[in-house]
Design a protein around this motif. Sequence first.
Motif, PDB file in Angstrom:
ATOM      1  N   GLN A   1      12.473   6.397   0.578  1.00 12.89           N
ATOM      2  CA  GLN A   1      11.191   6.693   1.195  1.00 12.89           C
ATOM      3  C   GLN A   1      10.222   5.516   1.111  1.00 12.89           C
ATOM      4  O   GLN A   1       9.182   5.529   1.782  1.00 12.89           O
ATOM      5  N   ASN A   2      10.544   4.508   0.290  1.00 15.37           N
ATOM      6  CA  ASN A   2       9.629   3.383   0.089  1.00 15.37           C
ATOM      7  C   ASN A   2      10.072   2.114   0.806  1.00 15.37           C
ATOM      8  O   ASN A   2       9.651   1.009   0.458  1.00 15.37           O
ATOM      9  N   LEU A   3      10.917   2.256   1.838  1.00 21.94           N
ATOM     10  CA  LEU A   3      11.426   1.097   2.564  1.00 21.94           C
ATOM     11  C   LEU A   3      11.388   1.364   4.067  1.00 21.94           C
ATOM     12  O   LEU A   3      11.883   2.386   4.536  1.00 21.94           O
ATOM     13  N   ARG A   4      10.780   0.421   4.803  1.00 18.13           N
ATOM     14  CA  ARG A   4      10.734   0.487   6.257  1.00 18.13           C
ATOM     15  C   ARG A   4      11.128  -0.876   6.832  1.00 18.13           C
ATOM     16  O   ARG A   4      11.047  -1.905   6.148  1.00 18.13           O
ATOM     17  N   ILE A   5      11.495  -0.887   8.104  1.00 17.51           N
ATOM     18  CA  ILE A   5      12.000  -2.085   8.779  1.00 17.51           C
ATOM     19  C   ILE A   5      11.135  -2.403   9.995  1.00 17.51           C
ATOM     20  O   ILE A   5      10.689  -1.501  10.707  1.00 17.51           O
ATOM     21  N   ILE A   6      10.931  -3.687  10.241  1.00 18.38           N
ATOM     22  CA  ILE A   6      10.425  -4.161  11.523  1.00 18.38           C
ATOM     23  C   ILE A   6      11.430  -5.169  12.058  1.00 18.38           C
ATOM     24  O   ILE A   6      11.738  -6.156  11.379  1.00 18.38           O
ATOM     25  N   GLN A   7      11.962  -4.934  13.246  1.00 18.29           N
ATOM     26  CA  GLN A   7      12.904  -5.864  13.860  1.00 18.29           C
ATOM     27  C   GLN A   7      12.142  -6.749  14.835  1.00 18.29           C
ATOM     28  O   GLN A   7      11.973  -6.422  16.012  1.00 18.29           O
ATOM     29  N   HIS A   8      11.696  -7.888  14.325  1.00 20.86           N
ATOM     30  CA  HIS A   8      10.883  -8.789  15.141  1.00 20.86           C
ATOM     31  C   HIS A   8      10.737 -10.111  14.408  1.00 20.86           C
ATOM     32  O   HIS A   8      11.018 -10.207  13.204  1.00 20.86           O
ATOM     33  N   ASP A   9      10.274 -11.120  15.112  1.00 30.76           N
ATOM     34  CA  ASP A   9       9.990 -12.416  14.516  1.00 30.76           C
ATOM     35  C   ASP A   9       8.978 -12.273  13.380  1.00 30.76           C
ATOM     36  O   ASP A   9       7.892 -11.713  13.557  1.00 30.76           O
ATOM     37  N   ALA A  10       9.324 -12.772  12.207  1.00 28.51           N
ATOM     38  CA  ALA A  10       8.505 -12.559  11.017  1.00 28.51           C
ATOM     39  C   ALA A  10       7.138 -13.217  11.119  1.00 28.51           C
ATOM     40  O   ALA A  10       6.151 -12.675  10.623  1.00 28.51           O
ATOM     41  N   VAL A  11       7.067 -14.388  11.735  1.00 31.16           N
ATOM     42  CA  VAL A  11       5.778 -15.069  11.823  1.00 31.16           C
ATOM     43  C   VAL A  11       4.796 -14.244  12.646  1.00 31.16           C
ATOM     44  O   VAL A  11       3.628 -14.086  12.278  1.00 31.16           O
TER      45      VAL A  11
ATOM     46  N   TRP B   1      13.215   5.177  10.505  1.00 32.97           N
ATOM     47  CA  TRP B   1      12.955   4.240   9.408  1.00 32.97           C
ATOM     48  C   TRP B   1      12.350   2.910   9.848  1.00 32.97           C
ATOM     49  O   TRP B   1      12.010   2.088   8.994  1.00 32.97           O
ATOM     50  N   ALA B   2      12.219   2.677  11.145  1.00 34.62           N
ATOM     51  CA  ALA B   2      11.705   1.390  11.624  1.00 34.62           C
ATOM     52  C   ALA B   2      10.310   1.552  12.215  1.00 34.62           C
ATOM     53  O   ALA B   2       9.934   2.617  12.691  1.00 34.62           O
TER      54      ALA B   2
ATOM     55  N   ASP C   1       7.791   2.807  -7.254  1.00 34.74           N
ATOM     56  CA  ASP C   1       6.338   2.897  -7.137  1.00 34.74           C
ATOM     57  C   ASP C   1       5.759   1.877  -6.162  1.00 34.74           C
ATOM     58  O   ASP C   1       4.545   1.870  -5.923  1.00 34.74           O
ATOM     59  N   ASP C   2       6.608   1.013  -5.616  1.00 33.39           N
ATOM     60  CA  ASP C   2       6.166   0.016  -4.645  1.00 33.39           C
ATOM     61  C   ASP C   2       6.754   0.327  -3.270  1.00 33.39           C
ATOM     62  O   ASP C   2       7.846   0.880  -3.153  1.00 33.39           O
ATOM     63  N   ASN C   3       6.027  -0.063  -2.226  1.00 36.74           N
ATOM     64  CA  ASN C   3       6.526   0.014  -0.858  1.00 36.74           C
ATOM     65  C   ASN C   3       7.139  -1.323  -0.460  1.00 36.74           C
ATOM     66  O   ASN C   3       6.650  -2.379  -0.876  1.00 36.74           O
ATOM     67  N   PHE C   4       8.179  -1.277   0.378  1.00 34.81           N
ATOM     68  CA  PHE C   4       8.832  -2.497   0.847  1.00 34.81           C
ATOM     69  C   PHE C   4       8.957  -2.458   2.366  1.00 34.81           C
ATOM     70  O   PHE C   4       9.455  -1.486   2.940  1.00 34.81           O
ATOM     71  N   LEU C   5       8.499  -3.530   2.978  1.00 42.61           N
ATOM     72  CA  LEU C   5       8.545  -3.672   4.425  1.00 42.61           C
ATOM     73  C   LEU C   5       9.449  -4.854   4.730  1.00 42.61           C
ATOM     74  O   LEU C   5       9.096  -6.007   4.449  1.00 42.61           O
TER      75      LEU C   5
END
Length: 248
Positions: free
Chosen positions: A123-133, A55-56, A97-101
């Motif tokens: 299925q419409n949600l994924r994660i990034i583990q990192h500094d947002a900027v 999921w990431a 109907d929308d994707n979320f990151l």
Amino acid sequence: MNSTPSSSDPTPPEGAHGDAAQAHPDFGHIRSFVHRRSHITAGQQEALDLLMPKWAVPYRNAPLKFEQVFGRQAPTVLEIGFGMGETTEKIALARPDDNFLGVEVFNSGVGSMLKRIEASQLQNLRIIQHDAVEVVRDMIAPDSLAGVHIYFPDPWPKKRHHKRRLVQPPFVQLLASRLRPGGYIHCATDWEHYAHQMLEVLGGEPLLENTSEGFAPRPDFRPLTKFENRGLRLGHGVWDLIFRREGQ
């Protein structure tokens, strides 16, 4: 008591995201987090160990192709600092109907969100583990996002720490450049001073226009968190701001 952590809080609560001022050599940016010791449960650690590949999305210095990440073409919304994930999960469930990151750095929050995604099979949600900027700068292509959510970021209430707040002109300018025309930035805070700073900063970005005269009503898609409900019962205010990128 406010829901957003102070610098001594060990763990970020739901919807909160620490933002520490750390100069970056090629952007001069304010990092979207501060390193803090945090408790992590066995279940959260197990989710990190088992579910990150599923999921990431790993950080990389290259623009994402959303249709590859999500396996479809759909409007994509970036959420910066999802805390323990309750609000993000509810929004993703309500807007299939929308994707979320979602971008978060704390292991406890990422582990909790991974458990939520797996349990709900979102299925419409994924994660990034990192500094947002750095994620916005390096991984989000210009004119690509349908929206940005920043809910209850660390307010850094002491005056000498205001420069550490995430919502600052350079970062808002960067976010606005990543929005497609008509895309929106939605911020929410329960610190009045920070709310007025957000209003000034967002209002000063030439690419953005306010959807309201001043602060906005809370949109139906943003659910009340347990911390927000508690604060409202105690008479605390909450301020929402919704700005759109000009053009269609």
